[in-house]
Design an enzyme around this catalytic site. Structure first.
Site, PDB file in Angstrom:
ATOM      1  N   CYS A  83       0.819  -1.229   0.107  1.00  0.00           N
ATOM      2  CA  CYS A  83       0.061  -0.024  -0.034  1.00  0.00           C
ATOM      3  C   CYS A  83       0.732   1.397   0.020  1.00  0.00           C
ATOM      4  CB  CYS A  83      -1.010   0.042   1.141  1.00  0.00           C
ATOM      5  SG  CYS A  83      -2.381   1.210   0.965  1.00  0.00           S
ATOM      6  N   HIS A 192      -3.756  -4.747  -0.421  1.00  0.00           N
ATOM      7  CA  HIS A 192      -3.326  -5.315   0.848  1.00  0.00           C
ATOM      8  C   HIS A 192      -3.446  -6.845   0.812  1.00  0.00           C
ATOM      9  CE1 HIS A 192      -3.257  -1.743   3.425  1.00  0.00           C
ATOM     10  NE2 HIS A 192      -4.221  -1.168   2.851  1.00  0.00           N
ATOM     11  N   GLU A 194      -2.536  -8.946   3.129  1.00  0.00           N
ATOM     12  CA  GLU A 194      -3.256  -9.141   4.471  1.00  0.00           C
ATOM     13  C   GLU A 194      -4.440  -9.329   4.738  1.00  0.00           C
ATOM     14  OE1 GLU A 194      -2.489  -4.996   5.184  1.00  0.00           O
ATOM     15  OE2 GLU A 194      -1.490  -6.477   3.726  1.00  0.00           O
TER      16      GLU A 194
END
Length: 211
Positions: A83, A192, A194
């Site tokens: 990001c 992202h 994650e």
């Protein structure tokens, strides 16, 4: 054989815990650190980032993160930006009319997306090249989770006879922008991993598998 070790750089950017958990699920040893020696010694370095470009750069410089990234890359040591951790790899960012110098690993400027709705928040497909390592084995309709209003919208690094051409992955939200870059030891994603469920987990496994 010793276990693969990944350092997650702590420079006050936030989002450390979710990034750390996601990387740890790939089976590697993960350490959150602001210690330059630990960050330099790890097999891989993850540079997360949320918030404003200028604030992230200030935090990065406070722990000498820009030098850590540069030293790792000079030695061919893998780095993954996420990001705003991707955005700060470019020459500069412009937010609210304020221009801030980035790490300068890639030429170009991170700018506000020209889109009817901002931030760009939610799931989106990406257009990855066939030679991508990060997206290897994934379907074209795989979606990843984005939360951003700014991005690099051009790739300005000239071709080099000394390095293989980078793998550039694009996405669209109002305009076309870089969703991921794989350039030698330096990789980065605007989305992202994650927060991207199984797709993000697969991408991280692909990255870790090439450390």
């Amino acid at each position: 054989m010793s276990a693969t070790k990944v350092a997650v750089l702590d420079y006050g950017s936030g989002n450390l815990h979710s990034a750390t958990r996601a990387v740890a699920r790939t089976g590697v040893q993960v350490e959150v650190t602001a210690d330059p020696q630990v960050a330099l010694a790890a097999d891989g370095l993850v540079v997360p980032g949320v918030g404003a470009f200028a604030a992230c750069m200030a935090g990065l410089k406070a722990v000498r993160g820009d030098r850590i990234i540069g030293q790792r890359l000079a030695g061919g040591r893998p780095v993954l930006g996420i990001c705003v951790g991707m955005q700060i790899l470019f020459d500069k960012g412009v937010e609210f009319g304020v221009e801030t110098d980035g790490c300068g690993e890639w030429p170009g400027t991170v700018e506000r997306l020209d889109a009817p709705v901002l931030p760009h928040m939610g799931w989106n497909t990406v257009d990855a090249p066939d030679n991508s390592v990060l997206f290897a084995g994934m379907d074209r309709d795989t979606r990843f989770y984005f939360v951003h209003s700014y991005a690099a919208q051009k790739w300005e690094l000239p071709p080099s006879e000394l390095m293989a051409p980078p793998a550039l992955t694009w996405a669209e939200h109002g305009v076309r922008f870089l969703a991921a870059v794989e350039n030698g030891p330096l990789s980065a994603t605007q989305f992202h991993p994650e927060k991207s469920g199984d797709a993000g987990a697969e991408l991280l496994r692909n990255w870790v598998g090439n450390l």
